[in-house]
Design a protein around this motif. Sequence first.
Motif, PDB file in Angstrom:
ATOM      1  N   ARG A 121       7.412 -14.071  20.298  1.00 59.00           N
ATOM      2  CA  ARG A 121       8.387 -14.825  19.498  1.00 59.00           C
ATOM      3  C   ARG A 121       8.245 -16.331  19.756  1.00 59.00           C
ATOM      4  N   ILE A 122       8.079 -16.683  21.024  1.00 66.38           N
ATOM      5  CA  ILE A 122       7.936 -18.108  21.364  1.00 66.38           C
ATOM      6  C   ILE A 122       6.639 -18.669  20.778  1.00 66.38           C
ATOM      7  N   ILE A 123       5.573 -17.877  20.899  1.00 66.50           N
ATOM      8  CA  ILE A 123       4.290 -18.346  20.360  1.00 66.50           C
ATOM      9  C   ILE A 123       4.390 -18.515  18.845  1.00 66.50           C
ATOM     10  N   ARG A 124       5.028 -17.527  18.224  1.00 67.16           N
ATOM     11  CA  ARG A 124       5.128 -17.555  16.764  1.00 67.16           C
ATOM     12  C   ARG A 124       5.909 -18.786  16.295  1.00 67.16           C
ATOM     13  N   ASP A 128       1.196 -22.750  13.776  1.00 65.52           N
ATOM     14  CA  ASP A 128       1.026 -23.485  12.525  1.00 65.52           C
ATOM     15  C   ASP A 128       0.007 -22.752  11.661  1.00 65.52           C
ATOM     16  N   PRO A 129       0.489 -22.036  10.624  1.00 66.92           N
ATOM     17  CA  PRO A 129      -0.422 -21.186   9.844  1.00 66.92           C
ATOM     18  C   PRO A 129      -1.497 -21.985   9.109  1.00 66.92           C
ATOM     19  N   SER A 130      -1.216 -23.260   8.788  1.00 66.40           N
ATOM     20  CA  SER A 130      -2.200 -24.010   8.017  1.00 66.40           C
ATOM     21  C   SER A 130      -3.460 -24.268   8.832  1.00 66.40           C
ATOM     22  N   SER A 159       0.258  -6.209  14.486  1.00 63.32           N
ATOM     23  CA  SER A 159      -0.059  -6.720  13.159  1.00 63.32           C
ATOM     24  C   SER A 159      -1.294  -7.573  13.390  1.00 63.32           C
ATOM     25  N   GLU A 160      -1.893  -8.067  12.333  1.00 63.25           N
ATOM     26  CA  GLU A 160      -3.120  -8.826  12.527  1.00 63.25           C
ATOM     27  C   GLU A 160      -2.857 -10.026  13.437  1.00 63.25           C
ATOM     28  N   TRP A 161      -1.721 -10.681  13.196  1.00 62.06           N
ATOM     29  CA  TRP A 161      -1.385 -11.871  13.985  1.00 62.06           C
ATOM     30  C   TRP A 161      -1.133 -11.527  15.459  1.00 62.06           C
ATOM     31  N   VAL A 162      -0.352 -10.468  15.681  1.00 60.56           N
ATOM     32  CA  VAL A 162      -0.044 -10.058  17.058  1.00 60.56           C
ATOM     33  C   VAL A 162      -1.339  -9.706  17.787  1.00 60.56           C
ATOM     34  N   GLU A 163      -2.184  -8.955  17.091  1.00 57.19           N
ATOM     35  CA  GLU A 163      -3.423  -8.511  17.712  1.00 57.19           C
ATOM     36  C   GLU A 163      -4.300  -9.700  18.090  1.00 57.19           C
ATOM     37  N   GLU A 164      -4.406 -10.641  17.171  1.00 60.88           N
ATOM     38  CA  GLU A 164      -5.224 -11.825  17.400  1.00 60.88           C
ATOM     39  C   GLU A 164      -4.705 -12.600  18.627  1.00 60.88           C
ATOM     40  N   THR A 165      -3.397 -12.782  18.662  1.00 61.64           N
ATOM     41  CA  THR A 165      -2.799 -13.559  19.741  1.00 61.64           C
ATOM     42  C   THR A 165      -2.932 -12.843  21.084  1.00 61.64           C
ATOM     43  N   MET A 166      -2.626 -11.545  21.092  1.00 61.69           N
ATOM     44  CA  MET A 166      -2.707 -10.795  22.343  1.00 61.69           C
ATOM     45  C   MET A 166      -4.152 -10.720  22.829  1.00 61.69           C
ATOM     46  N   ASN A 167      -5.081 -10.527  21.887  1.00 62.56           N
ATOM     47  CA  ASN A 167      -6.488 -10.468  22.285  1.00 62.56           C
ATOM     48  C   ASN A 167      -6.955 -11.779  22.895  1.00 62.56           C
TER      49      ASN A 167
END
Length: 278
Positions: A121-124, A128-130, A159-167
């Motif tokens: 949540r903090i990371i999200r 910055d999606p752009s 989700s794709e975003w969670v996976e990317e961040t955790m990886n």
Amino acid sequence: MVCPHCDDTGWKPVEENGTRRVVRCDCWRDQIGHKRLLEANIPKRYHHCTLANFSAYNESLEQAVAKARRVAESFPGSSKGLLLEGQPGVGKTHLAAAVLKQVIQTTGARGLFYDTRDLLRIIRSTYDPSIRTTELEILRPVMTADLLVLDDLGAEKTSEWVEETMNLIVNTRYNERRLTIFTSNYQDIPDETEPNSLLFRIGHRMRSRLHEMCEFIQMDGADYRELPVNGGIDDLITLWKMRRKGQLPAPGRGGRQARAQLRDGKGDLKWSGGRAGS
Ligand SMILES: Nc1ncnc2c1ncn2[C@@H]1O[C@H](COP(=O)(O)OP(=O)(O)OP(=O)(O)O)[C@@H](O)[C@H]1O
Ligand SMILES: [Mg+2]
Ligand SMILES: [Zn+2]
């Protein structure tokens, strides 16, 4: 009070084989440990947790404490972190916090505790999606901490975003050989269609990384939160056995009555009802 060993310089003289040199004083380690403990983000609820005050009343819990102790005492020597898995209330977060605390206090290492969902949540919130980047300010300490606890892995469906961040976090730590302790409610069964499997929750890549960097430890036991106020080991064993048989009703479905009976020493009564806690 001025330290009698080092005069508050942080360095104390020692004599070895006739030569004098200076080493770090214990008072310095204590101070650093104290400061680092305050910075470690360990939730108040787990400040009391130690390896010594964890009750191990069955084999799986004995093994779990033994492995936790090995990681804590050999830090930073251990090549693998831990993944503690099990049902709610078996003490996964307790053990993870206890190892983290002990390591910080005895070595002055930089340790960090995060609930995985809070971290995401903090990371999200700074993502910055752009430009597809997150504030490094948040990520850097997580990736560089000497010991990181990620509590409740899989609580957030991937989700794709969670996976990317955790990886990114897990891979960076893996590549730098930094230890991580995970806890999870989800079982490590190789079935990605089972919604309660770790695989379903975190995906193939992450699971395979975790197997390389962690020892998986299954913890089987009672939900400690169900223990009556003055309950002891015998009550824990009774609660654990009932949980195994699926006899203990969830809180609110007769759970209070069950606990009252346990308190009155009638713990062997058979109750109908669903599985505990989960
Ligand atoms: N074996 C134990 N000995 C002493 N205290 C315990 C033990 N197991 C759990 N506790 C205590 O019970 C509470 C709940 O334990 P904990 O939060 O570690 O469970 P958990 O396995 O992480 O559960 P969840 O899956 O819900 O996160 C904590 O206060 C913890 O200190
Ligand atoms: Mg927990
Ligand atoms: Zn000193």
